[in-house]
Design a protein around this motif. Structure first.
Motif, PDB file in Angstrom:
ATOM      1  N   ASP A  54     -20.705  -0.886  11.113  1.00 27.84           N
ATOM      2  CA  ASP A  54     -20.451   0.437  11.670  1.00 27.84           C
ATOM      3  C   ASP A  54     -19.183   1.086  11.138  1.00 27.84           C
ATOM      4  N   ARG A  55     -18.472   0.421  10.218  1.00 28.89           N
ATOM      5  CA  ARG A  55     -17.248   1.017   9.687  1.00 28.89           C
ATOM      6  C   ARG A  55     -17.094   0.818   8.174  1.00 28.89           C
ATOM      7  N   LEU A  56     -18.197   0.875   7.467  1.00 27.77           N
ATOM      8  CA  LEU A  56     -18.178   0.690   6.015  1.00 27.77           C
ATOM      9  C   LEU A  56     -17.618   1.917   5.317  1.00 27.77           C
ATOM     10  N   PRO A  57     -16.989   1.736   4.181  1.00 24.97           N
ATOM     11  CA  PRO A  57     -16.702   0.496   3.479  1.00 24.97           C
ATOM     12  C   PRO A  57     -15.552  -0.266   4.137  1.00 24.97           C
ATOM     13  N   VAL A  58     -15.558  -1.570   3.927  1.00 23.69           N
ATOM     14  CA  VAL A  58     -14.504  -2.441   4.433  1.00 23.69           C
ATOM     15  C   VAL A  58     -13.968  -3.256   3.270  1.00 23.69           C
ATOM     16  N   VAL A  59     -12.646  -3.331   3.179  1.00 20.47           N
ATOM     17  CA  VAL A  59     -12.001  -4.184   2.184  1.00 20.47           C
ATOM     18  C   VAL A  59     -11.529  -5.437   2.912  1.00 20.47           C
ATOM     19  N   LEU A  60     -11.961  -6.587   2.401  1.00 19.54           N
ATOM     20  CA  LEU A  60     -11.483  -7.866   2.910  1.00 19.54           C
ATOM     21  C   LEU A  60     -10.503  -8.445   1.888  1.00 19.54           C
ATOM     22  N   LEU A  61      -9.393  -8.946   2.367  1.00 18.94           N
ATOM     23  CA  LEU A  61      -8.421  -9.613   1.508  1.00 18.94           C
ATOM     24  C   LEU A  61      -8.250 -11.017   2.041  1.00 18.94           C
ATOM     25  N   ASP A  62      -8.562 -11.982   1.201  1.00 16.60           N
ATOM     26  CA  ASP A  62      -8.493 -13.393   1.596  1.00 16.60           C
ATOM     27  C   ASP A  62      -9.291 -13.655   2.878  1.00 16.60           C
ATOM     28  N   GLY A  63     -10.444 -12.986   2.996  1.00 15.31           N
ATOM     29  CA  GLY A  63     -11.348 -13.224   4.117  1.00 15.31           C
ATOM     30  C   GLY A  63     -11.014 -12.462   5.388  1.00 15.31           C
ATOM     31  N   GLU A  64      -9.939 -11.691   5.372  1.00 18.89           N
ATOM     32  CA  GLU A  64      -9.527 -10.929   6.556  1.00 18.89           C
ATOM     33  C   GLU A  64      -9.708  -9.435   6.293  1.00 18.89           C
ATOM     34  N   GLU A  65     -10.064  -8.702   7.345  1.00 18.20           N
ATOM     35  CA  GLU A  65     -10.217  -7.259   7.204  1.00 18.20           C
ATOM     36  C   GLU A  65      -8.875  -6.637   6.841  1.00 18.20           C
ATOM     37  N   HIS A  66      -8.873  -5.889   5.754  1.00 18.10           N
ATOM     38  CA  HIS A  66      -7.652  -5.256   5.275  1.00 18.10           C
ATOM     39  C   HIS A  66      -7.652  -3.759   5.584  1.00 18.10           C
ATOM     40  N   SER A  67      -8.755  -3.093   5.317  1.00 18.58           N
ATOM     41  CA  SER A  67      -8.879  -1.671   5.619  1.00 18.58           C
ATOM     42  C   SER A  67     -10.350  -1.315   5.731  1.00 18.58           C
ATOM     43  N   TYR A  68     -10.631  -0.182   6.348  1.00 17.03           N
ATOM     44  CA  TYR A  68     -12.010   0.282   6.447  1.00 17.03           C
ATOM     45  C   TYR A  68     -12.048   1.794   6.353  1.00 17.03           C
ATOM     46  N   TRP A  69     -13.211   2.310   5.978  1.00 18.09           N
ATOM     47  CA  TRP A  69     -13.512   3.716   5.716  1.00 18.09           C
ATOM     48  C   TRP A  69     -12.851   4.220   4.446  1.00 18.09           C
ATOM     49  N   THR A  70     -11.635   3.791   4.157  1.00 15.28           N
ATOM     50  CA  THR A  70     -10.967   4.121   2.897  1.00 15.28           C
ATOM     51  C   THR A  70     -10.169   2.901   2.456  1.00 15.28           C
ATOM     52  N   VAL A  71      -9.757   2.898   1.198  1.00  8.78           N
ATOM     53  CA  VAL A  71      -8.885   1.844   0.696  1.00  8.78           C
ATOM     54  C   VAL A  71      -7.454   2.253   1.012  1.00  8.78           C
ATOM     55  N   ASP A  72      -6.745   1.434   1.755  1.00 10.20           N
ATOM     56  CA  ASP A  72      -5.346   1.705   2.073  1.00 10.20           C
ATOM     57  C   ASP A  72      -4.516   1.273   0.865  1.00 10.20           C
ATOM     58  N   GLU A  73      -4.398   2.188  -0.099  1.00 11.50           N
ATOM     59  CA  GLU A  73      -3.791   1.840  -1.380  1.00 11.50           C
ATOM     60  C   GLU A  73      -2.355   1.343  -1.272  1.00 11.50           C
ATOM     61  N   PRO A  74      -1.450   2.024  -0.561  1.00 13.95           N
ATOM     62  CA  PRO A  74      -0.081   1.510  -0.489  1.00 13.95           C
ATOM     63  C   PRO A  74      -0.006   0.110   0.115  1.00 13.95           C
ATOM     64  N   ARG A  75      -0.766  -0.116   1.159  1.00 13.45           N
ATOM     65  CA  ARG A  75      -0.763  -1.429   1.809  1.00 13.45           C
ATOM     66  C   ARG A  75      -1.353  -2.496   0.897  1.00 13.45           C
ATOM     67  N   LEU A  76      -2.460  -2.158   0.216  1.00 16.86           N
ATOM     68  CA  LEU A  76      -3.099  -3.127  -0.681  1.00 16.86           C
ATOM     69  C   LEU A  76      -2.156  -3.489  -1.820  1.00 16.86           C
ATOM     70  N   ARG A  77      -1.534  -2.484  -2.424  1.00 18.18           N
ATOM     71  CA  ARG A  77      -0.588  -2.765  -3.503  1.00 18.18           C
ATOM     72  C   ARG A  77       0.548  -3.665  -3.021  1.00 18.18           C
ATOM     73  N   ALA A  78       1.066  -3.388  -1.836  1.00 16.25           N
ATOM     74  CA  ALA A  78       2.146  -4.208  -1.281  1.00 16.25           C
ATOM     75  C   ALA A  78       1.675  -5.633  -1.021  1.00 16.25           C
ATOM     76  N   ASP A  79       0.466  -5.773  -0.492  1.00 18.10           N
ATOM     77  CA  ASP A  79      -0.044  -7.104  -0.179  1.00 18.10           C
ATOM     78  C   ASP A  79      -0.411  -7.912  -1.413  1.00 18.10           C
ATOM     79  N   LEU A  80      -0.679  -7.227  -2.522  1.00 20.02           N
ATOM     80  CA  LEU A  80      -1.022  -7.931  -3.765  1.00 20.02           C
ATOM     81  C   LEU A  80       0.196  -8.151  -4.676  1.00 20.02           C
ATOM     82  N   ALA A  81       1.339  -7.593  -4.288  1.00 19.81           N
ATOM     83  CA  ALA A  81       2.536  -7.745  -5.107  1.00 19.81           C
ATOM     84  C   ALA A  81       2.986  -9.206  -5.110  1.00 19.81           C
ATOM     85  N   PRO A  82       3.483  -9.648  -6.274  1.00 16.55           N
ATOM     86  CA  PRO A  82       3.945 -11.050  -6.358  1.00 16.55           C
ATOM     87  C   PRO A  82       5.157 -11.324  -5.511  1.00 16.55           C
TER      88      PRO A  82
END
Length: 82
Positions: A54-82
């Motif tokens: 009921d809330r697609l699209p959903v991005v999962l990061l390491d098996g956990e819900e990261h964002s839905y309806w849109t890609v939370d780009e700033p958060r995703l970039r921060a979470d993927l930073a080394p």
């Protein structure tokens, strides 16, 4: 896979998320898998559609819900930073 995009056929927002995620992951050297929740349900595994359908699209990061309806780009970039 570290990043999974949950989608369904015919979903315009899913197409936008796919494009955004492809760009972001390409810039960061990450890959992602895409899973159609309706296809998965038809194959006998309705859990993803039941949880996220009921809330697609959903991005999962390491098996956990990261964002839905849109890609939370700033958060995703921060979470993927080394």
């Amino acid at each position: 896979m570290r990043i999974v995009l949950l989608t369904r056929a015919g979903c315009a927002a899913c197409g936008t998320a796919r494009t955004d995620l492809g760009r972001i992951c390409g810039e960061l050297g990450e890959g992602f898998d895409e899973v159609d929740v309706d296809e998965r349900a038809a194959a006998g595994d309705p859990a993803l559609r039941g949880e996220y359908g009921d809330r697609l699209p959903v991005v999962l990061l390491d098996g956990e819900e990261h964002s839905y309806w849109t890609v939370d780009e700033p958060r995703l970039r921060a979470d993927l930073a080394p």
